[in-house]
Design an enzyme around this catalytic site. Sequence first.
Site, mmCIF file in Angstrom:
data_model
loop_
_atom_site.group_PDB
_atom_site.id
_atom_site.type_symbol
_atom_site.label_atom_id
_atom_site.label_comp_id
_atom_site.label_asym_id
_atom_site.label_seq_id
_atom_site.Cartn_x
_atom_site.Cartn_y
_atom_site.Cartn_z
ATOM 1 N N ASP A 66 -2.734 11.939 -1.431
ATOM 2 C CA ASP A 66 -2.869 13.393 -1.310
ATOM 3 C C ASP A 66 -3.394 13.948 -2.632
ATOM 4 O OD1 ASP A 66 -2.534 16.162 -0.978
ATOM 5 O OD2 ASP A 66 -0.774 15.871 0.290
ATOM 6 N N GLU A 105 0.849 -1.190 0.000
ATOM 7 C CA GLU A 105 0.000 0.000 0.000
ATOM 8 C C GLU A 105 0.882 1.236 0.000
ATOM 9 O OE1 GLU A 105 -3.602 2.325 2.363
ATOM 10 O OE2 GLU A 105 -2.528 0.714 3.409
ATOM 11 N N ASN A 128 9.981 7.302 -0.149
ATOM 12 C CA ASN A 128 9.163 7.774 -1.261
ATOM 13 C C ASN A 128 8.709 6.576 -2.095
ATOM 14 O OD1 ASN A 128 9.683 10.523 -0.571
ATOM 15 N ND2 ASN A 128 11.672 10.345 -1.586
#
Length: 219
Positions: A125, A50, A102
């Site tokens: 986001d 995920e 990242n």
Amino acid sequence: MSEGQERAWSELAPSYVIDVQRDAASTSIRPGSVIEPAAVFGRSAPLIAEIGSGQGHAIVHAASSRPEADFVAIEVFKAGLARTMLDADRVGVRNLRLVEANAPEVLQHLLPAASLDELWVFFPDPWHKKKHTKRRLVAPEFPPQAAAALRADGVLRLATDWEDYALQMRDVLDAADDFERAFEGEWAPRFDGRTMTAFERKGIAKGREIRDLAYRRVS
């Protein structure tokens, strides 16, 4: 982080967090740092990752519900990872590992090619201000990165509560040579394996519709 989260990191990280070699930045991964999932988990099992696991509510629930599979939570915020470890340890989840990095670098440099059975991107986001939309994860450069980590017929699952981002996701994945739709109609049905989180409830309370997508990795 809070004192409890700091303590969780100190006590639980050795069991849950994958130690990675860094490149220039604190959340980067040095090229060539690929892991062997069977060695990390101590077994060979279906592997699910995920991206943007947040505080871990979705992936801890999934890992506890599917002990036959292994899970990797990818997140850059240390406090969220600490919360994830606390909840995982509380319910005895052991088939979960965390990566503080990242996401694109995890896909490119840490996970072996074709190692994932599924890749999840739930409520990334939205960078909803027009001047910031270029920072969105699901953009034209994302599908090749996701495809490289997924096995043939592996599934990419996405969800968002921002309509314009959902449309962007669909456009980007529909145009990707490495993926085909794994749903019929306008949107995919809600993924049963995605538990309802406080974040999702907040979006619904604000009147935003939740949209799911699912794409299959073309062999």
